[in-house]
Design a protein around this motif. Structure first.
Motif, short mmCIF file in Angstrom:
data_model
loop_
_atom_site.label_atom_id
_atom_site.label_comp_id
_atom_site.label_asym_id
_atom_site.label_seq_id
_atom_site.Cartn_x
_atom_site.Cartn_y
_atom_site.Cartn_z
N SER A 85 0.82 -1.21 0.00
CA SER A 85 0.00 0.00 0.00
C SER A 85 0.86 1.26 0.00
N PHE A 86 0.36 2.27 -0.71
CA PHE A 86 0.99 3.59 -0.78
C PHE A 86 -0.10 4.65 -0.76
N HIS A 87 0.28 5.87 -0.38
CA HIS A 87 -0.64 7.01 -0.40
C HIS A 87 -0.52 7.71 -1.75
N VAL A 104 8.71 -1.59 -12.56
CA VAL A 104 9.91 -1.60 -13.41
C VAL A 104 10.88 -0.48 -13.06
N ALA A 105 10.41 0.55 -12.36
CA ALA A 105 11.29 1.66 -11.99
C ALA A 105 10.61 2.53 -10.94
N VAL A 106 11.42 3.26 -10.20
CA VAL A 106 10.92 4.28 -9.28
C VAL A 106 11.76 5.53 -9.50
N ARG A 107 11.13 6.69 -9.37
CA ARG A 107 11.83 7.94 -9.63
C ARG A 107 11.40 9.00 -8.62
N PRO A 108 12.36 9.62 -7.95
CA PRO A 108 12.01 10.65 -6.96
C PRO A 108 11.75 12.01 -7.61
N PHE A 109 10.83 12.73 -7.04
CA PHE A 109 10.55 14.12 -7.39
C PHE A 109 10.50 14.90 -6.08
N PRO A 110 10.47 16.23 -6.14
CA PRO A 110 10.52 17.02 -4.90
C PRO A 110 9.46 16.65 -3.85
N ASN A 111 8.22 16.42 -4.25
CA ASN A 111 7.17 16.13 -3.27
C ASN A 111 6.54 14.76 -3.42
N THR A 142 8.59 8.73 0.41
CA THR A 142 9.91 9.06 -0.13
C THR A 142 10.45 7.90 -0.95
N ILE A 143 11.46 8.18 -1.75
CA ILE A 143 12.07 7.13 -2.58
C ILE A 143 12.61 6.00 -1.70
N ASP A 144 13.24 6.35 -0.58
CA ASP A 144 13.79 5.32 0.31
C ASP A 144 12.70 4.43 0.88
N ASP A 145 11.59 5.03 1.27
CA ASP A 145 10.47 4.27 1.82
C ASP A 145 9.84 3.37 0.75
#
Length: 64
Positions: A5-7, A24-31, A54-57
């Motif tokens: 689950s994610f918000h 297949v991928a994850v990408r961080p953005f500012p918010n 967050t990307i780490d989470d």
């Protein structure tokens, strides 16, 4: 099948559930963090879900 689950990062605080096997991928953005999945959109572009974690989470949850 495992679902994580994610918000969802949209106008409503909706919980979404993603199967880690389809990521297949994850990408961080500012918010947000975008989680890209193997299903394509109508026009052939990549499908992704913006989430508030967050990307780490996100990586930790998908890997765990």
């Amino acid at each position: 099948m495992k679902l994580v689950s994610f918000h969802y990062a949209g106008p409503n605080e909706t919980l979404i559930f993603i199967n880690p096997e389809h990521v297949v991928a994850v990408r961080p953005f500012p918010n947000t963090t975008h989680i890209y999945v193997s299903a394509l959109q109508n026009h052939g572009g990549p499908s992704y879900y913006p989430v508030r974690e967050t990307i780490d989470d996100v990586v930790k949850r998908l890997s765990g």
